[in-house]
Design a protein around this motif. Structure first.
Motif, mmCIF file in Angstrom:
data_model
loop_
_atom_site.group_PDB
_atom_site.id
_atom_site.type_symbol
_atom_site.label_atom_id
_atom_site.label_comp_id
_atom_site.label_asym_id
_atom_site.label_seq_id
_atom_site.Cartn_x
_atom_site.Cartn_y
_atom_site.Cartn_z
ATOM 1 N N UNK A 149 -53.292 -28.601 18.770
ATOM 2 C CA UNK A 149 -54.050 -27.883 19.781
ATOM 3 C C UNK A 149 -53.856 -26.382 19.644
ATOM 4 N N UNK A 150 -54.292 -25.638 20.674
ATOM 5 C CA UNK A 150 -54.221 -24.177 20.643
ATOM 6 C C UNK A 150 -52.793 -23.715 20.353
ATOM 7 N N UNK A 151 -52.678 -22.777 19.414
ATOM 8 C CA UNK A 151 -51.377 -22.261 19.018
ATOM 9 C C UNK A 151 -50.818 -22.891 17.771
ATOM 10 N N UNK A 152 -51.398 -24.016 17.334
ATOM 11 C CA UNK A 152 -50.903 -24.699 16.137
ATOM 12 C C UNK A 152 -51.570 -24.143 14.877
ATOM 13 N N UNK A 153 -50.903 -24.379 13.748
ATOM 14 C CA UNK A 153 -51.388 -23.947 12.442
ATOM 15 C C UNK A 153 -51.436 -25.152 11.515
ATOM 16 N N UNK A 154 -52.404 -25.179 10.624
ATOM 17 C CA UNK A 154 -52.447 -26.219 9.603
ATOM 18 C C UNK A 154 -53.066 -25.650 8.333
ATOM 19 N N UNK A 158 -42.522 -19.983 8.945
ATOM 20 C CA UNK A 158 -43.461 -20.901 9.597
ATOM 21 C C UNK A 158 -43.364 -22.290 8.970
ATOM 22 N N UNK A 159 -43.305 -22.334 7.639
ATOM 23 C CA UNK A 159 -43.192 -23.628 6.964
ATOM 24 C C UNK A 159 -41.908 -24.342 7.373
ATOM 25 N N UNK A 160 -40.809 -23.602 7.449
ATOM 26 C CA UNK A 160 -39.541 -24.194 7.865
ATOM 27 C C UNK A 160 -39.625 -24.720 9.288
ATOM 28 N N UNK A 161 -40.229 -23.933 10.168
ATOM 29 C CA UNK A 161 -40.381 -24.364 11.558
ATOM 30 C C UNK A 161 -41.260 -25.602 11.658
ATOM 31 N N UNK A 162 -42.339 -25.637 10.842
ATOM 32 C CA UNK A 162 -43.238 -26.792 10.868
ATOM 33 C C UNK A 162 -42.519 -28.058 10.421
ATOM 34 N N UNK A 163 -41.657 -27.942 9.420
ATOM 35 C CA UNK A 163 -40.905 -29.112 8.971
ATOM 36 C C UNK A 163 -39.981 -29.625 10.073
ATOM 37 N N UNK A 164 -39.329 -28.702 10.775
ATOM 38 C CA UNK A 164 -38.468 -29.117 11.896
ATOM 39 C C UNK A 164 -39.290 -29.773 12.993
ATOM 40 N N UNK A 165 -40.447 -29.159 13.314
ATOM 41 C CA UNK A 165 -41.300 -29.725 14.365
ATOM 42 C C UNK A 165 -41.795 -31.111 13.985
ATOM 43 N N UNK A 166 -42.192 -31.265 12.697
ATOM 44 C CA UNK A 166 -42.678 -32.570 12.251
ATOM 45 C C UNK A 166 -41.583 -33.624 12.359
ATOM 46 N N UNK A 167 -40.366 -33.231 12.033
ATOM 47 C CA UNK A 167 -39.245 -34.167 12.151
ATOM 48 C C UNK A 167 -38.999 -34.541 13.611
#
Length: 396
Positions: A250-255, A303-312
């Motif tokens: 949603x709003x605020x996310x990146x892909x 950002x990539x590091x944060x995304x990996x943590x969030x995905x986990x």
């Protein structure tokens, strides 16, 4: 359907801007006798100008112009006397010990009739204008707007300086408005708290993409940040002949950020779950800017590091968390992505609906509503079938 919004740079794009103005204004009964097929003036020729153009496929459908202050002043200064406002702001900045203010104006808004009531087009144009102003270091915006559109600016919290005025012999009624840049930047980009440094580094380099629900995002060389709407990330699982939903953004996310550093085909599909607005950064632009300043790469790596943590974390929540914990987790996610109200930054607005919130948490709608009702009774939020609004400290 998709709308792509960009800065007009080529001869064709600039020609489309000028001709689109003429098309729209002449249909409204303005300027037809003064201009011949294209509306262009002195302020289109100075260096501190950006003309923004929106295309539906190859057809131009909307445009707006942004000017930074110069020795000629701004276009708006030539239709209304902003000198008192300019002087007041200059004194305020001096007293506060800040640098001299930088003024800009937005104008020459022209939207083809069939797109005029689709506010995502205006929103996309205006967010891009705000990004350009941010790149220029603008602190305050002035504008003389067609009075027919003044309601939009009032809803954004702009200050009206006078009653509507007739603009000379052109038969146009205008209203002068002013606003500081800061609340506009919060409105445009307040949902991107974790990507703030990335936005600052690449300010002025973005395009905007507006897509209808059900549209698949195909680009292999672009990354996207969601300002409004939602994206489902899915992958086809051949052994089970099923499409698996990997994430609901949603709003605020990146892909698509891996596309900036890896040209391999994407392993998952991105589909708009509803009408969606996206900030777009191109791989070529990313590397051009990164070569100018390698610290920009650090922002992407973070950002990539944060995304990996969030995905986990997300996978653990979906796999093991009970319903109450899932509801609390996704309430926090929605709040973090909510946008501060331009008029009151302690009010955070999210366009996530009750149904969408329930889907995020893998919860029955009735359970999700009961949970939100408890928080509503605690005066922490309000919700409807279309929005969730949070109250509390200003978002950082």
């Amino acid at each position: 359907m998709s709308i792509r919004i960009k800065i007009a740079r080529t001869e064709k794009e600039l020609s489309d801007v000028y001709r689109l103005r003429y098309q729209v204004y002449s249909e409204q009964g303005h300027f037809a006798e003064k201009y011949d097929g294209a509306v262009v003036d002195l302020f289109d020729a100075i260096p501190s100008v950006a003309n923004i153009i929106a295309y539906s496929d190859e057809t131009p459908v909307a445009t707006i112009r942004v000017n930074r202050d110069s020795t000629l002043q701004l276009p708006s200064d030539h239709s209304f006397d902003f000198s008192s406002y300019r002087q007041k702001i200059t004194i305020q900045e001096q007293v506060a010990g800040r640098p001299a203010p930088v003024f800009a104006s937005a104008g020459m808004l022209a939207i083809v009739a069939q797109w005029r009531n689709r506010r995502n087009v205006f929103g996309g144009l205006f967010r891009m204008a705000v990004d350009i102003g941010h790149m220029w270091g603008v602190t305050h915006i002035i504008a003389t707007v067609n009075s027919d559109t003044s309601g939009i600016y009032q809803r954004l919290g702009w200050e009206r300086l006078s009653e509507p005025l007739q603009l000379g012999s052109l038969g146009v009624e205008i209203t002068p408005f002013v606003t500081p840049m800061e609340p506009m930047y919060r409105w445009a980009f307040g949902m991107f708290k974790e990507q703030k440094d990335l936005l600052d580094h690449f300010s002025g380099s973005f395009q905007w993409l507006l897509v209808d629900a059900g549209t698949e995002i195909f680009a292999q060389d672009e990354a996207f940040l969601i300002t409004k709407g939602g994206i489902d990330i899915t992958r086809y699982h051949e052994p089970s002949d099923r499409t698996l939903r990997l994430a609901k953004l949603g709003a605020g996310d990146m892909f698509g950020e891996l596309s900036l550093i890896d040209s391999s085909p994407r392993s998952a599909s991105a589909v708009a779950s509803r009408n969606t607005e996206l900030v777009v950064i191109n791989r070529e632009t990313f590397w051009q800017k990164s070569n100018e300043d390698p610290s920009r790469l650090k922002d992407l790596m973070q950002i990539l590091s944060s995304r990996l943590r969030d995905a986990n974390n997300l996978s653990m929540i979906y796999a093991y968390a009970p319903l109450a914990e899932r509801l609390a987790y996704f309430t926090d996610m929605v709040r973090k992505a909510a946008i501060p109200d331009p008029r009151d930054p302690t009010i955070l607005k999210s366009r996530v609906s009750l149904q969408e919130f329930a889907e995020m948490a893998l919860a029955p709608v009735e359970e999700a509503q009961s949970y939100l009702e408890i928080l509503k009774n605690q005066k922490l939020l309000e919700y409807s079938t279309r929005h969730i609004t949070f109250f509390g400290d200003e978002a950082k």
